[in-house]
Design an enzyme around this catalytic site. Structure first.
Site, short mmCIF file in Angstrom:
data_model
loop_
_atom_site.label_atom_id
_atom_site.label_comp_id
_atom_site.label_asym_id
_atom_site.label_seq_id
_atom_site.Cartn_x
_atom_site.Cartn_y
_atom_site.Cartn_z
CD GLU A 272 -3.26 0.50 2.06
OE1 GLU A 272 -4.44 0.58 1.70
OE2 GLU A 272 -2.93 0.17 3.21
CG HIS A 293 7.52 -29.63 0.43
ND1 HIS A 293 8.10 -30.84 0.19
CD2 HIS A 293 8.23 -29.07 1.44
CE1 HIS A 293 9.11 -31.03 1.03
NE2 HIS A 293 9.21 -29.95 1.80
CE LYS A 402 -11.73 1.69 0.60
NZ LYS A 402 -11.07 2.63 1.50
O1 PA5 Z 1 -3.14 1.63 5.86
C1 PA5 Z 1 -4.23 2.09 5.65
O2 PA5 Z 1 -4.44 3.32 5.67
C2 PA5 Z 1 -5.42 1.20 5.38
O3 PA5 Z 1 -5.05 -0.12 5.22
C3 PA5 Z 1 -6.43 1.31 6.51
O4 PA5 Z 1 -5.83 0.93 7.71
C4 PA5 Z 1 -7.67 0.45 6.23
O5 PA5 Z 1 -8.22 0.75 4.99
C5 PA5 Z 1 -8.71 0.66 7.32
O6 PA5 Z 1 -9.09 2.01 7.38
P1 PA5 Z 1 -9.85 2.58 8.63
O7 PA5 Z 1 -8.99 2.49 9.80
O8 PA5 Z 1 -10.13 4.00 8.25
O9 PA5 Z 1 -11.10 1.78 8.80
#
Ligand code: PA5
Length: 411
Positions: A272, A293, A402
């Site tokens: 990410e 394996h 989304k």
């Molecule tokens: O690293 C990030 O920003 C994301 O992976 C969020 O942690 C994830 O989308 C969850 O978001 P939120 O804490 O707003 O529910």
């Protein structure tokens, strides 16, 4: 330092690893100034004071006294740190509630299984969402909250702890309205960099994790200038240089199955942070020797587009001595010693097949060492992202899917 970077199996000259050394140290120095958006995590471990950690521990003790099951509702950075740390140290400590997870997928089968657990246990909920608006956690919280109120009536509110943005989002509004016990994820810390915020540390404290040791580990690595100058910065440099040389996949590998979720945490942190503007290493993970394996053939003879990063726990907690019946080669040996030989054997074989191999050696599977590891990896992700020329703290690409889901839901 109870963490060591070993680059003996990376040809540092061939890949020009040290080319950007000064630049990388400069990036790190700028991050430490915390002048940019979303760099609050850099100094966070140093800024946590005793009083605040005591407050987290007291609230955890209160929840512990009410339940034997804590359901952590959250997704991505809002649960992976908790799940990874707990799994890696062997689960909740004796006498502490079991911690399970919801809101990290959209499976009705999974969530109905979680509600069934609530029938069998004294339960509390910990909902973690920085934005407070995430689809998966919002749905799971509504389902589990209904069930909690059905079981405990109005007293259910005292079994809920919410961790969210200090000001924004629907979860914050609900906290203000219902008066749940709440903690904040600071506005300048994003989900995948939130390991040292209440979003991760509170549920860990409920599970009996020594959060002070975890924070101390982070502090020691964060302030270890000699470490960063001499070896720490080299992981970021290596990742960037290998990407530039055409290696586009980083395979995280570990030889303890309890490290599986650390691998998931790594994938989220690096994937990410870096995967944007057509750039970034693709993070994958394997548990060895299990996956030798299935994937061993590819690693040995497949396309040379990847490198491996082995996270090696040097002194795992448990061990067995192999009995005579296993035969002469194995009899009388410690299984952990054989595991270490497997690591060295596999590294040799893959290295002979022209795969660069980074080794991160972690002394023990405990809170202090994983506290060091999390911070080391977060700093590495941030510095590598900057070397790659992208913003490691945003995630603009996750909005597109989304929006498509929302369209299908008729929103
Ligand atoms: O690293 C990030 O920003 C994301 O992976 C969020 O942690 C994830 O989308 C969850 O978001 P939120 O804490 O707003 O529910």
């Amino acid at each position: 330092m109870r963490l060591k970077l070993n680059l003996s199996q990376v040809d540092t000259e061939r890949y020009n690893i040290t080319d950007n050394y000064d630049k990388a140290l400069g990036i790190m120095a700028e991050l430490r100034e915390d002048k940019e958006d979303f760099t609050g995590w850099v100094n966070c471990p140093m800024e946590l004071n005793d009083e605040f950690l005591g407050e987290l521990e007291a609230a955890a003790e209160d929840i512990r006294s009410k339940c034997d099951l804590l359901i952590v509702i959250g997704i991505g950075g809002s649960y992976l740190g908790t799940a990874a740390m707990l799994e890696a140290i062997g689960g909740s400590k004796e006498g502490c509630p079991e911690v399970i997870y919801a809101g990290n997928n959209m499976s009705g089968t999974y969530l109905s299984g979680i509600t069934a657990e609530m029938d069998k246990h004294e339960t509390c909920l910990c909902v973690v969402s920085k934005s407070g608006n995430t689809m998966e956690s919002k749905i799971a919280f509504s389902v589990l909250k209904e069930k909690l109120y059905a079981k405990y009536g109005d007293a259910a509110a005292e079994r809920i702890v919410a961790i969210t943005d200090p000001e924004k989002g629907s979860l914050r509004e609900e906290v203000n309205e219902k008066g749940y016990k709440a903690f904040e994820i600071p506005g300048n810390i994003g989900g995948r960099y939130s390991a040292y915020t209440p979003g991760i540390m509170f549920p860990l404290a409920v599970g009996g994790v020594d959060i002070r040791a975890m924070v101390q580990g982070a502090r020691d690595v964060a302030t270890g200038d000699d470490f960063w100058k001499n070896e720490g910065i080299n992981y970021a440099l290596t990742r960037n240089a290998l990407l530039e040389s055409g290696k586009c996949i980083e395979v995280f590998e570990y030889y303890e199955p309890s490290m599986h979720l650390i691998g998931e945490w790594c994938k989220q942190l690096f994937g990410e942070s870096e995967g944007k503007e057509g750039k970034g290493l693709f993070p994958a993970s394997l548990t060895l020797t299990t996956d030798l394996h299935s994937m061993g053939q590819y690693l040995q003879e497949g396309q040379r587009t990847f490198f491996e990063t082995v996270i090696n726990i040097l002194n795992p907690d448990g061990d067995v001595i192999i009995p005579e019946s296993a035969g002469g080669t194995y009899a009388g040996k410690s299984l952990n010693d054989i595991n270490q030989m497997a690591i060295q054997g596999v590294i040799k074989a893959h290295s002979n097949a022209d795969v660069p191999i980074v080794q991160i050696e972690v002394e023990n599977a405990d809170e202090y060492c994983f506290g060091q590891l999390f911070y080391f990896l977060m700093m590495t992700a941030a510095v590598t992202g900057k070397l790659m020329g992208i913003d490691p703290f945003n995630q603009p690409g996750v909005e597109d899917y989304k929006a498509e889901i929302r369209k299908l839901l008729g929103q």
